[in-house]
Design a protein around this motif. Sequence first.
Motif, PDB file in Angstrom:
ATOM      1  N   LYS A 258       0.807  -1.225   0.000  1.00 52.53           N
ATOM      2  CA  LYS A 258       0.000   0.000   0.000  1.00 52.53           C
ATOM      3  C   LYS A 258       0.840   1.274   0.000  1.00 52.53           C
ATOM      4  O   LYS A 258       0.300   2.376  -0.072  1.00 52.53           O
ATOM      5  N   LEU A 259       2.179   1.106   0.073  1.00 54.81           N
ATOM      6  CA  LEU A 259       3.058   2.279  -0.107  1.00 54.81           C
ATOM      7  C   LEU A 259       2.917   2.873  -1.503  1.00 54.81           C
ATOM      8  O   LEU A 259       3.238   4.038  -1.725  1.00 54.81           O
ATOM      9  N   ASN A 260       2.457   2.048  -2.428  1.00 57.29           N
ATOM     10  CA  ASN A 260       2.427   2.460  -3.835  1.00 57.29           C
ATOM     11  C   ASN A 260       1.053   2.928  -4.293  1.00 57.29           C
ATOM     12  O   ASN A 260       0.803   3.013  -5.493  1.00 57.29           O
ATOM     13  N   GLY A 261       0.162   3.226  -3.374  1.00 56.55           N
ATOM     14  CA  GLY A 261      -1.182   3.617  -3.775  1.00 56.55           C
ATOM     15  C   GLY A 261      -1.719   4.790  -2.972  1.00 56.55           C
ATOM     16  O   GLY A 261      -0.964   5.571  -2.377  1.00 56.55           O
ATOM     17  N   GLU A 262      -3.028   4.881  -2.929  1.00 57.84           N
ATOM     18  CA  GLU A 262      -3.702   5.993  -2.265  1.00 57.84           C
ATOM     19  C   GLU A 262      -3.483   5.980  -0.752  1.00 57.84           C
ATOM     20  O   GLU A 262      -3.643   7.004  -0.098  1.00 57.84           O
ATOM     21  N   GLU A 263      -3.129   4.816  -0.222  1.00 57.62           N
ATOM     22  CA  GLU A 263      -2.947   4.696   1.236  1.00 57.62           C
ATOM     23  C   GLU A 263      -1.482   4.879   1.659  1.00 57.62           C
ATOM     24  O   GLU A 263      -1.093   4.488   2.761  1.00 57.62           O
ATOM     25  N   ARG A 264      -0.685   5.494   0.785  1.00 55.16           N
ATOM     26  CA  ARG A 264       0.742   5.658   1.068  1.00 55.16           C
ATOM     27  C   ARG A 264       0.981   6.417   2.379  1.00 55.16           C
ATOM     28  O   ARG A 264       1.770   5.989   3.217  1.00 55.16           O
ATOM     29  N   ALA A 265       0.297   7.531   2.560  1.00 57.36           N
ATOM     30  CA  ALA A 265       0.533   8.348   3.759  1.00 57.36           C
ATOM     31  C   ALA A 265       0.203   7.567   5.022  1.00 57.36           C
ATOM     32  O   ALA A 265       0.948   7.603   6.017  1.00 57.36           O
ATOM     33  N   ASN A 266      -0.885   6.811   4.984  1.00 54.28           N
ATOM     34  CA  ASN A 266      -1.285   6.022   6.137  1.00 54.28           C
ATOM     35  C   ASN A 266      -0.284   4.890   6.398  1.00 54.28           C
ATOM     36  O   ASN A 266       0.051   4.589   7.556  1.00 54.28           O
ATOM     37  N   THR A 267       0.227   4.313   5.313  1.00 53.24           N
ATOM     38  CA  THR A 267       1.198   3.215   5.462  1.00 53.24           C
ATOM     39  C   THR A 267       2.509   3.747   6.024  1.00 53.24           C
ATOM     40  O   THR A 267       3.136   3.108   6.890  1.00 53.24           O
ATOM     41  N   LEU A 268       2.948   4.908   5.552  1.00 53.11           N
ATOM     42  CA  LEU A 268       4.140   5.541   6.120  1.00 53.11           C
ATOM     43  C   LEU A 268       3.959   5.784   7.619  1.00 53.11           C
ATOM     44  O   LEU A 268       4.879   5.546   8.414  1.00 53.11           O
ATOM     45  N   ALA A 269       2.778   6.236   7.995  1.00 52.99           N
ATOM     46  CA  ALA A 269       2.499   6.511   9.418  1.00 52.99           C
ATOM     47  C   ALA A 269       2.515   5.218  10.231  1.00 52.99           C
ATOM     48  O   ALA A 269       3.002   5.194  11.371  1.00 52.99           O
ATOM     49  N   GLN A 270       2.002   4.130   9.657  1.00 51.49           N
ATOM     50  CA  GLN A 270       2.010   2.845  10.359  1.00 51.49           C
ATOM     51  C   GLN A 270       3.449   2.371  10.595  1.00 51.49           C
ATOM     52  O   GLN A 270       3.780   1.851  11.676  1.00 51.49           O
ATOM     53  N   ILE A 271       4.292   2.544   9.578  1.00 49.27           N
ATOM     54  CA  ILE A 271       5.684   2.118   9.717  1.00 49.27           C
ATOM     55  C   ILE A 271       6.400   2.998  10.742  1.00 49.27           C
ATOM     56  O   ILE A 271       7.184   2.503  11.570  1.00 49.27           O
ATOM     57  N   ALA A 272       6.119   4.301  10.711  1.00 47.04           N
ATOM     58  CA  ALA A 272       6.711   5.201  11.710  1.00 47.04           C
ATOM     59  C   ALA A 272       6.312   4.778  13.119  1.00 47.04           C
ATOM     60  O   ALA A 272       7.146   4.734  14.033  1.00 47.04           O
ATOM     61  N   ASN A 273       5.055   4.421  13.292  1.00 47.54           N
ATOM     62  CA  ASN A 273       4.577   3.959  14.598  1.00 47.54           C
ATOM     63  C   ASN A 273       5.275   2.664  15.007  1.00 47.54           C
ATOM     64  O   ASN A 273       5.677   2.500  16.166  1.00 47.54           O
ATOM     65  N   GLY A 274       5.439   1.748  14.052  1.00 44.76           N
ATOM     66  CA  GLY A 274       6.130   0.494  14.348  1.00 44.76           C
ATOM     67  C   GLY A 274       7.551   0.736  14.806  1.00 44.76           C
ATOM     68  O   GLY A 274       8.043   0.094  15.735  1.00 44.76           O
ATOM     69  N   CYS A 275       8.230   1.696  14.156  1.00 46.87           N
ATOM     70  CA  CYS A 275       9.619   2.010  14.510  1.00 46.87           C
ATOM     71  C   CYS A 275       9.717   2.754  15.839  1.00 46.87           C
ATOM     72  O   CYS A 275      10.624   2.489  16.638  1.00 46.87           O
ATOM     73  N   GLU A 276       8.804   3.696  16.077  1.00 46.81           N
ATOM     74  CA  GLU A 276       8.900   4.556  17.260  1.00 46.81           C
ATOM     75  C   GLU A 276       8.353   3.900  18.521  1.00 46.81           C
ATOM     76  O   GLU A 276       8.915   4.066  19.607  1.00 46.81           O
TER      77      GLU A 276
END
Length: 311
Positions: free
Chosen positions: A10-28
């Motif tokens: 979903k990084l490659n579609g309309e949900e990119r921003a949300n997916t980036l946020a999910q990964i940031a949350n996973g890392c932080e």
Amino acid sequence: MAIPVIDFSKLNGEERANTLAQIANGCEEWGFFQLVNHGIPEELLERVKKVCSECFTQEREDNFKNSTAVKLLNDVVEKKSGQKLENLDWEDVFTLMDNTEWPTKTPGFKETMTEYRSELKKLAIKVMDVMDENLGLPKGYIKKAFNGGEEEEESAFFGTKVSHYPACPHPELVNGLRAHTDAGGVILLFQDDMVGGLQVLKDGEWIDVEPLPNSIVINTGDQIEVLSNGRYKSVWHRVLATPDGNRRSVASFYNPSLKATIAPAPELVEMANQELHQITYPKFVFGDYMSVYAEQKFLPKEPRFQSVRAM
């Protein structure tokens, strides 16, 4: 509570921003997350399962039965002391690198694992690019740092650790793998579909990383913590010994070159200064850090940072 499960496609579609946020949350918040739809062909993953399991049964299992771990556990049981073997791991393990000797008796092992390592390395770079973006760093920043500051040179270390945790008759007396944080950069784990045992420490509680077929578990090592100036933490994790099953674990590490200098990204130091956060991470050569880590792997990481600060 469960570690985040993220659809990487979903990084490659309309949900990119949300997916980036999910990964940031996973890392932080976790230091761990599971990726599904990560782009590694399922057919390849099935072959990895097959050759790694066959390699253990054909080339490794007999040696494990005669290992120090088995002998020491038998001694404890015979003496009925009930004393846990705290400084021992119930693990059979070997590491694959481009320049090391690989198992030769398992048909298709080298071909399959060479292909798998190539795919995992590409995935590691994609994950690091996402971390760069989430941290507000230039694309390729982490990869360049791991390659000793060179844009194109591939001097970063990429290794793959193949582990099996055989069924243990007395799992209460021994660890599968003792609690630790990982020394390096980005770790990509292809864990067993059926046999659990991996746990992550979150808010003082050990949380199971539930097996999810054909997912890749990502976790951040000590060097990502330093580069991110503490935004992303490396976290304690362990593997429990289990009475049944034979847990397979294939962990790949994208780590800095031993000659690479690691330090907090200047942009993140400046941001921390503006926010009046205390800077606590030193600048050091990764090889020096690994020398300290070799002696202190199963101890808290903070003294390791202090040790390299003084070097």
